[in-house]
Design a protein around this motif. Structure first.
Motif, PDB file in Angstrom:
ATOM      1  N   ASP A 148     -32.687  56.622  43.696  1.00 40.37           N
ATOM      2  CA  ASP A 148     -33.143  55.596  44.017  1.00 40.37           C
ATOM      3  C   ASP A 148     -34.582  54.654  42.863  1.00 40.37           C
ATOM      4  O   ASP A 148     -35.164  53.483  43.411  1.00 40.37           O
ATOM      5  N   ASP A 170     -31.977  59.254  53.349  1.00 34.04           N
ATOM      6  CA  ASP A 170     -32.032  58.372  54.639  1.00 34.04           C
ATOM      7  C   ASP A 170     -31.374  59.517  56.584  1.00 34.04           C
ATOM      8  O   ASP A 170     -32.734  59.425  57.608  1.00 34.04           O
ATOM      9  N   GLY A 186     -34.964  56.992  51.772  1.00 31.76           N
ATOM     10  CA  GLY A 186     -35.111  56.461  50.719  1.00 31.76           C
ATOM     11  C   GLY A 186     -34.465  57.391  49.395  1.00 31.76           C
ATOM     12  O   GLY A 186     -32.956  56.088  48.545  1.00 31.76           O
ATOM     13  N   ARG A 187     -34.571  58.427  49.595  1.00 32.45           N
ATOM     14  CA  ARG A 187     -33.020  59.036  48.651  1.00 32.45           C
ATOM     15  C   ARG A 187     -32.276  59.552  49.626  1.00 32.45           C
ATOM     16  O   ARG A 187     -31.102  59.519  49.542  1.00 32.45           O
ATOM     17  N   ALA A 211     -30.531  52.643  39.706  1.00 32.24           N
ATOM     18  CA  ALA A 211     -29.943  52.687  40.439  1.00 32.24           C
ATOM     19  C   ALA A 211     -29.106  51.626  40.873  1.00 32.24           C
ATOM     20  O   ALA A 211     -29.238  50.580  41.915  1.00 32.24           O
ATOM     21  N   ARG A 239     -28.221  51.354  49.304  1.00 34.66           N
ATOM     22  CA  ARG A 239     -27.607  52.081  50.162  1.00 34.66           C
ATOM     23  C   ARG A 239     -28.191  53.375  50.203  1.00 34.66           C
ATOM     24  O   ARG A 239     -28.982  52.701  51.285  1.00 34.66           O
ATOM     25  N   GLU A 276     -26.420  50.269  43.716  1.00 28.99           N
ATOM     26  CA  GLU A 276     -26.447  50.092  45.113  1.00 28.99           C
ATOM     27  C   GLU A 276     -24.951  49.843  45.735  1.00 28.99           C
ATOM     28  O   GLU A 276     -23.529  49.959  45.237  1.00 28.99           O
TER      29      GLU A 276
END
Length: 461
Positions: A362, A393, A390-391, A366, A244, A368
């Motif tokens: 995330d 990018d 991660g949340r 969460a 993601r 994909e």
């Protein structure tokens, strides 16, 4: 003598001659029997007929089971709309009971046109397809409502002679292709309704990405990053990285953040799913379901995330740390206090909580294959925990117009006027005018680039 006549009269059959003459001769004696005529025989014959009728019905059921094939398409399934549109083109001119379905289309000029289609109404109809007669049964449940749409529950059942379902696969695939052909070259917009994604408005003409002028290199940076993500699912899998990608576009109003996302979706042939965190029915569970059920190849858009997450001062009933604050999502979720050890939340399970939002982005559950875009006018209002890697990018600033932008926006309105474009830019300062202001200004002088240059000071007064 009279007694014999009376006996003969008593032995007179109960069955009228008008019926008796149609009964075979060997059985006429049976019907002339006084006991049979009195009713016992008739009861037996009735029983035999009832058993025969039941057996015939069972035979029909077995025949349908072994010699016919059926498929049911509920209104909740996306192929239902494809099938309804397909049926509107296959209806027989002899079909007298039809329903009206109005569709909308957008011409190149942006003008909206309506079209009225007649589709088979509730009941039984027949269509001819690939040399086969197909029975179409459209039914509607009067007391059952589809919660995702608010409409009465409907279904269509297709039945034909045979044992293979392949004909239905071909039919539905044909209906799908026909529906998608009408959407070719357009961007689909979805909005959330409960736990379902529903089409919002009509398909929009794709906006060329070159019509949204960002600062030098920013458009290519974002576009190439999304393309790389879409083509590298195996790379993520091999390295155990969640597949993601999250983006944050931030900057003042009118700088083209939402417009660029729309153009990007058109460029990459993606749909846009607008997720409104302020929805009255949104909760941790529904948010998870929405994120996991978004249409394939789509961008999930959280616009003005700073407005959804509101920040206040101190206070209120939960443990706090120095400098902590109360936060809420659309005044529904109450987030109290943040420290290095975790989040403390006073919302209940039926509400959208800040921790629920973070986990949906995330957490373990969460989804994909997700592309998430957030926009904000006030980066400083967002907690770093929300926009950490991660949340989110890639964070991209979308600011007020630079010289590069002003010149290129000028040339969009007045092609081949390079000299005038440079003259226009020399008269104005950088980082003080939004692209939205420039667009409105050029529309005012759309037929006269010289006036646009000479009156440029209107933009800074």
């Amino acid at each position: 003598m009279n007694g014999m006549n009376a006996m003969n009269q008593g032995n007179k059959p109960m069955i009228p001659n008008s019926i008796l003459k149609h009964i075979p001769e060997p059985l006429q004696g049976l019907f002339e029997n006084p006991f049979f005529s009195a009713g016992f025989g008739l009861i037996g014959v009735g029983s035999i007929l009832a058993i025969g009728r039941k057996g015939f019905q069972q035979s029909l059921i077995q025949a349908r089971r072994y010699f016919f094939v059926s498929v049911e398409v509920p209104s909740k399934d996306k192929s239902y709309l494809w099938l309804m549109e397909w049926l509107s083109t296959k209806k027989s001119t002899s079909t007298r009971h039809v329903s009206v379905e109005t569709t909308y289309s957008q011409h190149e000029s942006g003008e909206i046109h309506t079209k009225v289609n007649f589709i088979p109404s509730v009941g039984t109809h027949y269509v001819y397809y690939r040399g086969r007669v197909i029975k179409v049964e459209r039914s509607r449940e009067k007391n059952i409502v589809d919660m995702s749409s608010g409409n009465l529950w409907e279904s269509i059942t297709l039945t034909t002679l045979g044992t293979s379902r392949q004909i239905f696969q071909k039919l539905i695939e044909e209906a799908k292709v026909m529906a998608l052909d009408k959407e070719e070259g357009r961007t689909l917009i979805y909005s959330s309704m409960g736990t379902e994604w529903r089409r919002f408005g009509h398909p929009r003409k794709r906006r060329p990405i070159g019509t949204v002028v960002l600062d030098r290199g920013l458009s290519d940076l974002i576009c190439q990053d999304v393309k790389k993500f879409l083509g590298n699912s195996q790379w993520y899998t091999e390295r155990g990285i969640p597949y993601r990608r999250g983006y944050l576009l931030y900057g003042p109003p009118g700088t083209g953040k939402s417009s660029f996302i729309t153009a990007l979706a058109g460029e990459l042939q993606l749909s846009i799913c607008i997720l409104n965190l302020a929805g009255k029915n949104i909760s941790d569970n529904t948010l998870n379901q929405l994120l996991s059920s978004a249409p394939q190849r789509s961008i999930i858009l959280l616009e003005d995330i700073d407005s959804a997450i509101q920040t206040g001062n101190g206070g209120g009933g939960g443990p706090t740390s120095p400098g902590s604050s109360d936060r809420s999502i659309s005044n529904v979720m109450q987030y109290q206090g943040y420290s290095g050890t975790g989040l403390q939340n006073s919302g209940n399970s039926g509400q959208l909580t800040f921790s629920g939002l973070l986990n949906a982005l995330d957490g373990v559950a969460a989804s994909e294959g997700r592309i998430l875009f957030m926009t904000t006018n006030h980066l400083e209002k967002l907690d770093k925990v929300l926009i950490r890697p991660g949340r989110v990018d890639l964070q991209v600033p979308i600011g007020l117009s630079t010289n590069y932008q002003m010149e290129n926006i000028f040339l969009k309105f007045y092609p081949k006027q390079e000299t005038l474009a440079k003259n226009f830019v020399e008269r104005l300062p950088e980082h003080q005018i939004s692209p939205a202001q420039l667009q409105a200004y050029f529309m005012q002088y759309s037929d006269d680039p010289h006036k646009a240059v000479n009156n440029s000071q209107e933009l800074i007064h």
